[in-house]
Scaffold this active site. Structure first.
Site, mmCIF file in Angstrom:
data_model
loop_
_atom_site.group_PDB
_atom_site.id
_atom_site.type_symbol
_atom_site.label_atom_id
_atom_site.label_comp_id
_atom_site.label_asym_id
_atom_site.label_seq_id
_atom_site.Cartn_x
_atom_site.Cartn_y
_atom_site.Cartn_z
ATOM 1 N N GLN A 112 2.313 -15.406 4.404
ATOM 2 C CA GLN A 112 2.953 -14.542 3.405
ATOM 3 C C GLN A 112 4.222 -13.904 3.957
ATOM 4 O O GLN A 112 5.057 -13.439 3.207
ATOM 5 C CB GLN A 112 1.983 -13.449 2.947
ATOM 6 C CG GLN A 112 0.822 -13.974 2.123
ATOM 7 C CD GLN A 112 -0.105 -12.891 1.617
ATOM 8 O OE1 GLN A 112 -1.303 -12.981 1.831
ATOM 9 N NE2 GLN A 112 0.417 -11.875 0.940
ATOM 10 N N ARG A 157 -4.279 -7.727 -3.209
ATOM 11 C CA ARG A 157 -3.636 -7.370 -4.483
ATOM 12 C C ARG A 157 -3.548 -5.854 -4.614
ATOM 13 O O ARG A 157 -3.981 -5.255 -5.599
ATOM 14 C CB ARG A 157 -4.408 -7.963 -5.647
ATOM 15 C CG ARG A 157 -3.471 -8.376 -6.749
ATOM 16 C CD ARG A 157 -4.047 -9.284 -7.742
ATOM 17 N NE ARG A 157 -2.998 -9.653 -8.667
ATOM 18 C CZ ARG A 157 -2.932 -10.818 -9.282
ATOM 19 N NH1 ARG A 157 -3.838 -11.715 -9.053
ATOM 20 N NH2 ARG A 157 -1.965 -11.077 -10.123
ATOM 21 N N CYS A 158 -2.987 -5.274 -3.582
ATOM 22 C CA CYS A 158 -3.056 -3.822 -3.443
ATOM 23 C C CYS A 158 -1.959 -3.395 -2.500
ATOM 24 O O CYS A 158 -1.646 -4.098 -1.558
ATOM 25 C CB CYS A 158 -4.421 -3.493 -2.851
ATOM 26 S SG CYS A 158 -4.557 -1.922 -2.026
ATOM 27 N N GLU A 216 -0.009 -6.219 -8.485
ATOM 28 C CA GLU A 216 -1.325 -5.689 -8.139
ATOM 29 C C GLU A 216 -1.870 -4.706 -9.167
ATOM 30 O O GLU A 216 -3.054 -4.358 -9.117
ATOM 31 C CB GLU A 216 -1.254 -5.021 -6.786
ATOM 32 C CG GLU A 216 -0.319 -3.839 -6.790
ATOM 33 C CD GLU A 216 0.022 -3.395 -5.388
ATOM 34 O OE1 GLU A 216 0.240 -4.258 -4.540
ATOM 35 O OE2 GLU A 216 0.058 -2.194 -5.157
#
Ligand code: CDP
Length: 801
Positions: free
Chosen positions: A238, A385-386, A755
């Protein structure tokens, strides 16, 4: 200068396909044809394979490792153990959190499935046989599973390697199993507010360990070119540039001799931010064998060893007056980080941005304490997702405000209106240290309530309750903090968390845009092109977006925590504006007027007051290479490194309606309405896709996902047989909506969105489930809300009689 009347303004704007246009995703053309290029698609000449021997035990001493039988397996070329890596200094690696993590188990194992040896062979079958043939002799040790027991005086000590250290990278610690203590806020004022409060509530609220479980597991192909000394690693990264820097720091290889390439990545969700033993071992094996080495994780390896998320054990308290106006918040959290502190947060934030726990509410004082501990579990604690523990914080405050409403008998929507930060209070300084940039929470909730006919739903709920039926209405009005971040607040291994964009415009009016971020399915190739299209007036279709190759992309900190739009998206706009500024000079030269005599219009500069005299961007592109003002360098290229002045604060208002079968405990999500405000919307269709995906994940987390361990540390959720992944059959239908409150400091007013649905969705589900039982005095029910668990509550309350 050419034909400017051929199309109307609107038509020209539409041709660009810029900001606001619901363009189909460019990248999907290859994805839906099965022509993506993922790491496992990469096949290099002479490539060999590697895989791990993993520990069956969660905590044990390694007495011996016998590799003889494995080396005798036809096709097996090498078996690497910690002893082999030790002379290279590669048997342990530094973590992003300042701790160290074993690459291969060194004298002992700390969690089940930990990497013990790396077998390299000509093909996957030989490697698999080799893995089976390695004989490891263990001496079992007492296992620590429960984080609440980690700091007991008689708890087994997990990390002898750091036992004597009073700091493992994130501040002083008080026990060999303690990682950090972090606190923020005004304790004295908070205690005083609680002492004086008319009402207080206190709830134990856990957020279970779960796993990002991207569709593609982690993997890499490492290839050392011994002739020119260059190490190339293709991997599921990522943050490719951070990986390059970390590889350089770990191996001592000069950073210019390392090339990291993230090809297509099949979902990341935080799981692919950090460095894993597979990367190090593949690189070491390639250096040793002189051949490219591929390592691809299995699903079980992914679920049981690579970074998990959450595992926060929270005690939350609110103090309020008799009307429900909150006067203080207090939170005490135990964070289970597993065997090594490998969580990925900006360095100064051991508990991420958990201090956004004040949510959307105007709370005068607060105090938060978080303690991290080691346990015999896989390491992690990533931002799934945060944005760095925002999800846990949002869950806590959204649960607490519901509990407060129940305690004082105020409607759950009404209590939110009574506590919202008001639109005129922005920029708003929270009591726990953040400056919220913008928001309009009352408008969002009002719109949501009208859309679902909230009053009608409450009436229906009453009628059903009278018949003994269980119906719940869950509201979540969450606020996030995304866009890490200002380099004054945020760094990773000392690197400021800016991001970057390079634009090269070609003579014929097309361009290539390169960024330091890396899409894992979010559609960056489409949306970043839209920003540039609007800013410089070239069509999106003529703009190629490229990310992920450290040899070509400008240095950036990568994609996670919804930072791409707030940071790289801003870099994109700023770089484009630099291009436009040069274009204006060229236009002035072409039109033989002063720069100040020109005005920008969609795709051209016009002479003010003489609309027929104009230079289109296409004309300017060619002129940039052929007809320049005296003294100007040729070309139309630039790079922007953007250090955001603040985070962005997206928010939303979600409503979930559930019906619960009082005999089976089964929950049916009847309705889920999600209103998101992410400021300026670049691509409404991409946003909707992000929201749908995030809500599906939120549904999975709330209703079924949990990685559990037995008392011996055996991981019980390491396959999709045990770990709930919803399909379209189980997934509810989503209704999406929006308001637009632009960020005042972002160049195009955009905030992140990726997110939000996970952050806001999970509390909406739990709030709905608990709401169904509120009339029976239930204040909280722990996730996941499986039918079995819900049935137990029903049975205890005797509602199935
Ligand atoms: O960092 P990440 O890409 O995961 O998250 P993001 O910045 O929230 O963006 C997710 C996707 O939604 C990207 O393709 C964005 O361009 C798009 N998006 C948008 O169209 N408008 C916004 N205001 C925010 C995001």
């Amino acid at each position: 200068m050419s034909d400017i009347k051929e199309m109307s303004l609107e038509e020209r704007e539409a041709t660009l396909g810029g900001i606001g246009s619901a363009r189909k995703r460019k990248e999907d053309a290859r994805f839906i044809r099965g022509q993506g290029n993922y790491v496992d698609d990469i096949k290099l000449p002479g490539m060999v394979f590697g895989d791990f021997v993993r520990s069956a035990y969660a905590h044990a001493k390694i007495k011996s490792i016998d590799t003889e039988a494995a080396l005798a397996v036809p096709g097996v070329m090498a078996v690497i153990t910690a002893k082999d890596l030790e002379p290279l200094g590669l048997h342990w690696m530094p973590t992003l959190a300042g701790d160290v993590a074993a690459v291969l188990a060194d004298k002992k194992v700390h969690f089940q499935n930990q990497e013990v040896a790396f077998v390299v062979g000509a093909d996957r079958y030989a490697v698999s046989d080799g893995v089976q043939a390695v004989d490891v002799d263990y001496d079992e040790l007492p296992v620590l599973v429960d984080p609440r027991k980690a700091l007991d005086a008689d708890a087994p000590i997990l990390r002898e390697d750091v036992q004597e250290k009073d700091n493992v990278g994130q501040g002083l610690r008080r026990h060999p199993n303690h990682i950090f203590h972090w606190e923020v806020g005004d304790k004295t004022a908070t205690d005083a507010a609680f002492a004086a409060a008319a009402v207080t509530i206190k709830e134990e609220i856990g957020y279970p360990r779960n796993h990002p479980s991207p569709m593609e597991t982690c993997g890499c192909v490492a290839s050392m070119d011994a002739t020119n000394g260059v190490l190339t690693v293709y991997g599921t990264f990522q943050a490719p540039h951070v990986i390059r820097t970390v590889v350089s720091l770990i191996t001592g290889l000069s950073e210019n001799n390392i090339r990291i390439v993230s090809p297509d990545v099949g979902g990341g969700f935080g799981n692919k931010v950090g460095a894993y033993p597979g990367y190090i071992c593949a690189a070491a094996a390639s250096i040793v064998t002189g051949l490219p080495v591929k390592w691809i994780e299995s699903r079980m390896d992914n679920l049981s060893t690579t970074a998990f998320a959450r595992d926060y054990h929270m005690t939350g308290e609110l103090a309020a007056d008799e009307t429900g106006k909150i006067t203080a918040i207090r939170a005490n959290v135990l964070a289970d980080h597993g065997a090594f502190n490998t969580h990925a947060q900006p360095m100064k934030w051991p508990a991420g941005f958990f201090n956004i726990v004040t949510g959307s509410y105007d709370i005068p004082v607060g105090h938060v304490e978080v303690d991290g501990v080691y346990t015999n579990k896989a390491p992690g604690g990533v931002a799934y997702r945060c944005s760095f523990r925002v999800t846990e914080a949002a869950y806590l405050i959204e649960r607490l405000i519901d509990a407060l409403a129940q305690k004082i008998g105020v409607d759950k929507a009404e209590i939110r209106f009574r506590n919202f930060i008001q639109p005129e209070q922005f920029p708003y300084d929270s009591c726990l240290g953040w400056e919220y940039d913008s928001g309009d929470y009352p408008t969002a909730l009002k719109k949501a309530l009208e859309a679902v006919d909230y009053e009608g739903l409450r009436r229906e709920q009453k009628e059903k309750a009278a018949k003994g039926e269980l119906m719940g209405i869950g509201i979540a009005t969450f606020t996030e903090i995304v866009g890490a971040g200002p380099t004054r607040n945020c760094d990773i291994v000392g690197l400021g968390m800016f991001d970057s964009c390079e634009i090269r415009v070609h003579p014929t009016g097309s361009a290539i845009v390169r960024l330091g971020t890396k899409s894992q399915g979010q559609g960056h190739e489409t949306t970043f092109a839209q920003i540039v299209a609007t800013e410089i007036g070239l069509p999106s279709d003529a703009i190629t977006v490229e990310e992920g190759d450290t040899d070509t992309a400008p240095y950036g900190l990568g994609t996670y925590g919804s930072r791409s739009t707030p940071v790289a998206g801003a870099a994109c706009a700023i770089a484009a504006r630099k291009i436009r500024a040069k274009a204006q000079k060229i236009a002035a030269h072409l039109l033989e007027v002063g720069e100040g005599d020109l005005e920008w219009e969609v795709d051209r500069f016009r002479v003010k007051g003489l609309p027929e005299r104009a230079a289109t961007m296409k004309d300017i592109c060619m002129a940039a290479y052929s007809n320049l003002p005296e003294g100007m360098e040729p070309g139309l290229e630039t790079t922007s490194y953007y250090d955001p002045p603040n985070f962005t604060y997206p928010f939303g208002a979600y409503v979930c309606v559930v019906d619960i079968d009082r005999f089976t405990g089964e929950i049916k999500v009847r309705r889920f309405y999600a209103l998101d405000d992410c400021g300026t919307r670049i691509n409404p269709m991409v946003i909707e896709g992000q929201v749908h995906g995030g809500l599906a994940e939120a549904f999975a987390i709330a209703m079924g996902q949990e990685i559990v361990f037995d008392e011996l540390g055996n991981v019980m959720g390491a396959s999709f047989l045990d770990y709930f992944i919803p399909t379209t059959v189980e997934t509810p239908v989503w209704e999406t909506d929006h308001t637009v409150t632009p960020s005042p400091h972002h160049p195009i007013g955009a905030k992140g969105v990726g997110e939000s649905p996970n952050v806001g969705g999970v509390p909406a589900f739990t709030n709905a489930v608990v709401d169904a039982f509120a009339q029976h005095g239930v204040m909280h029910m722990p996730m996941p809300h499986t039918a079995w668990r819900v049935w137990q509550t029903i049975d205890e309350l005797g509602l199935n009689k």
